[in-house]
Design an enzyme around this catalytic site. Structure first.
Site, mmCIF file in Angstrom:
data_model
loop_
_atom_site.group_PDB
_atom_site.id
_atom_site.type_symbol
_atom_site.label_atom_id
_atom_site.label_comp_id
_atom_site.label_asym_id
_atom_site.label_seq_id
_atom_site.Cartn_x
_atom_site.Cartn_y
_atom_site.Cartn_z
ATOM 1 N N ARG A 46 -64.123 -59.462 -4.155
ATOM 2 C CA ARG A 46 -62.967 -58.934 -4.892
ATOM 3 C C ARG A 46 -62.371 -57.787 -4.086
ATOM 4 N NH1 ARG A 46 -64.531 -54.524 -4.955
ATOM 5 N NH2 ARG A 46 -62.635 -53.886 -5.990
ATOM 6 N N GLY A 47 -61.201 -57.320 -4.584
ATOM 7 C CA GLY A 47 -60.460 -56.331 -3.820
ATOM 8 C C GLY A 47 -59.469 -57.083 -2.946
ATOM 9 N N ALA A 48 -58.219 -56.601 -2.936
ATOM 10 C CA ALA A 48 -57.142 -57.393 -2.336
ATOM 11 C C ALA A 48 -57.387 -57.809 -0.869
ATOM 12 C CB ALA A 48 -55.828 -56.635 -2.486
ATOM 13 N N ARG A 89 -56.702 -66.496 -8.128
ATOM 14 C CA ARG A 89 -56.255 -65.254 -8.800
ATOM 15 C C ARG A 89 -54.777 -65.026 -8.459
ATOM 16 N NH1 ARG A 89 -60.050 -60.086 -8.300
ATOM 17 N NH2 ARG A 89 -59.192 -59.659 -10.375
ATOM 18 N N GLN A 196 -65.930 -51.631 -11.999
ATOM 19 C CA GLN A 196 -65.950 -51.572 -10.530
ATOM 20 C C GLN A 196 -66.197 -50.151 -10.023
ATOM 21 O OE1 GLN A 196 -63.798 -53.356 -12.328
ATOM 22 N NE2 GLN A 196 -63.091 -55.174 -11.278
ATOM 23 N N ASP A 237 -53.047 -54.088 -5.337
ATOM 24 C CA ASP A 237 -53.090 -55.544 -5.126
ATOM 25 C C ASP A 237 -51.750 -56.094 -4.688
ATOM 26 O OD1 ASP A 237 -55.414 -54.943 -7.040
ATOM 27 O OD2 ASP A 237 -55.813 -56.930 -6.237
ATOM 28 N N ASN A 247 -52.190 -52.368 -9.652
ATOM 29 C CA ASN A 247 -53.590 -52.092 -9.320
ATOM 30 C C ASN A 247 -54.402 -52.270 -10.599
ATOM 31 O OD1 ASN A 247 -55.619 -51.318 -7.383
ATOM 32 N ND2 ASN A 247 -55.786 -49.359 -8.451
ATOM 33 N N LYS A 248 -55.700 -52.100 -10.476
ATOM 34 C CA LYS A 248 -56.616 -52.304 -11.602
ATOM 35 C C LYS A 248 -56.104 -51.646 -12.878
ATOM 36 C CE LYS A 248 -59.561 -54.241 -11.676
ATOM 37 N NZ LYS A 248 -59.399 -55.642 -12.118
HETATM 38 O O1 MRU Z 1 -60.289 -57.111 -10.009
HETATM 39 P P1 MRU Z 1 -60.611 -56.474 -8.693
HETATM 40 O O2 MRU Z 1 -61.942 -55.838 -8.666
HETATM 41 O O3 MRU Z 1 -60.371 -57.415 -7.539
HETATM 42 O O4 MRU Z 1 -59.520 -55.314 -8.569
HETATM 43 C C1 MRU Z 1 -59.449 -54.610 -7.352
HETATM 44 C C2 MRU Z 1 -58.479 -53.501 -7.365
HETATM 45 O O5 MRU Z 1 -57.762 -53.278 -8.318
HETATM 46 C C3 MRU Z 1 -58.362 -52.707 -6.095
HETATM 47 O O6 MRU Z 1 -57.995 -51.392 -6.374
HETATM 48 C C4 MRU Z 1 -57.306 -53.349 -5.178
HETATM 49 O O7 MRU Z 1 -57.563 -54.704 -4.999
HETATM 50 C C5 MRU Z 1 -57.258 -52.674 -3.853
HETATM 51 S S1 MRU Z 1 -58.702 -53.006 -2.888
HETATM 52 C C6 MRU Z 1 -58.505 -52.238 -1.397
#
Ligand code: MRU
Length: 336
Positions: A46-48, A89, A196, A237, A247-248
């Site tokens: 996970r994470g962009a 996603r 997270q 993201d 973002n999250k």
């Molecule tokens: O649902 P996730 O855990 O993939 O969400 C991730 C985030 O919101 C991060 O802040 C974002 O992807 C940036 S990661 C460098």
């Protein structure tokens, strides 16, 4: 940064199963495109930026045993696997960016042999890892210049090494500042519902010798009011051309709180997270996830059966709340 979140080895993709952290550190072997889709959907990876890398390897896994006789047929197969992977996603543009990149590469070499094309796809995925590593370094260098010795950074979710191939985005400045001999404190929002911040950010900060304090999301206003936070840095993201960014879930609230307390609010983002095809944040697709994540997180039911639940994974913060975007090309402001 000793963490290897995702990499290619012995004909399969290896990735840390982030759903098991912090209790268990386990690497998964991903051998098919379908297994990669599952890993992305379930947030094992996970994470962009990390899911962009996962997309590239996922496409390769889907075509590496192709028996296509021509470049054109192979190109069609690549497109189909890319569509499967990007269905995992919707919000992080990096997933689509990586798939577009592989599709374009294959489309521009259809006269090459199919085995040559397969090698090109794998090389491109490896190249995305190398580029991400270099980008994290640059984000870290630009961002570290904002951090004074002894300062405290609040972050939301995990935009660290676990979300990229290297230092992370939002945490890269912290790691770089530490390497420069500065002492930096981090406040990590726990990040409901999937934690997270609690499970991943506090874990990787501790592992890397960063002084980290974990707070529940609803404590951010209080610690800001006490004057404990000098700066907020979050990841993203997807950034729209006008600088609105997803973002999250919860990030928008943190941005409003930062503005109310006159605390600078930065977004750390590689250019691959900027979607110039989208004018404003209203156009960013927001993933909605299983209500059970809210009602029964981590095996304990905390809401009555049958209660209505809304569970968006991301929110959009308007550009006006962003002090600056920390990118590999410096600290920038929109329009992009
Ligand atoms: O649902 P996730 O855990 O993939 O969400 C991730 C985030 O919101 C991060 O802040 C974002 O992807 C940036 S990661 C460098």
């Amino acid at each position: 940064m000793s963490l290897k979140t995702i990499y290619w080895e012995n004909n399969r993709c290896m990735l840390i199963d982030q759903t098991l952290l912090p209790g268990e550190f386990k690497e998964l072997e991903i051998k098919t495109a379908e297994a990669m889709v599952e890993a992305i959907k379930m947030l094992r990876v996970r994470g962009a930026p990390a899911i962009g890398i996962a997309a590239a390897f996922g496409i390769y896994l889907g075509i590496k045993d192709s028996s296509a006789q021509t470049g054109e047929i192979f190109q069609d197969e690549v497109r189909k696997v890319a569509a499967l992977i990007t269905s995992a996603r919707p919000t992080a543009v990096n997933l689509f960016w990586a798939a577009d990149r592989i599709n374009a590469l294959v489309a521009s070499h259809t006269k090459s042999s199919v085995s040559g094309l397969k090698s090109m796809v794998l090389a491109e995925a490896d190249q995305i890892i190398d580029e991400d590593t270099a980008i994290c370094n640059k984000l870290g260098d630009y961002g570290a210049a904002l951090l004074k010795n002894g300062c405290t950074v609040l972050t939301h979710c995990n935009a660290g090494g676990l979300a990229t191939a290297s230092y992370g985005t939002a945490l890269a400045p912290v790691y770089k500042a530490k390497e420069q001999g500065k002492t930096i404190h981090v406040f990590a929002d726990e990040t409901r519902p999937l934690l997270q911040g609690a499970r991943l950010t506090s874990w990787e900060c501790m592992r890397n010798g960063i002084d980290v304090t974990l707070i529940c999301d609803n404590m951010a206003a209080s610690v800001m009011a006490k004057g404990w936070i000098d700066l907020v840095i979050v990841g993203t993201d997807r950034v729209a051309a006008n600088g609105d960014f997803a973002n999250k879930i919860g990030t928008y609230g943190v941005a409003l709180l930062a503005r109310a307390h006159k605390i600078p609010f930065y977004v750390a983002a590689p250019f691959s997270s900027i979607d110039t095809a989208i004018k404003t944040g209203r156009e960013i697709p927001i993933e909605e996830r299983d209500p059970e994540e809210v009602a029964c997180g981590f095996g304990k039911r905390t809401a009555p059966n049958g209660v209505k639940i809304y569970n968006p994974a991301f929110d959009v913060t308007p550009a006006q709340y962003v002090t600056g975007f920390i990118t590999e090309r410096g600290i920038l402001n929109p329009p992009f």
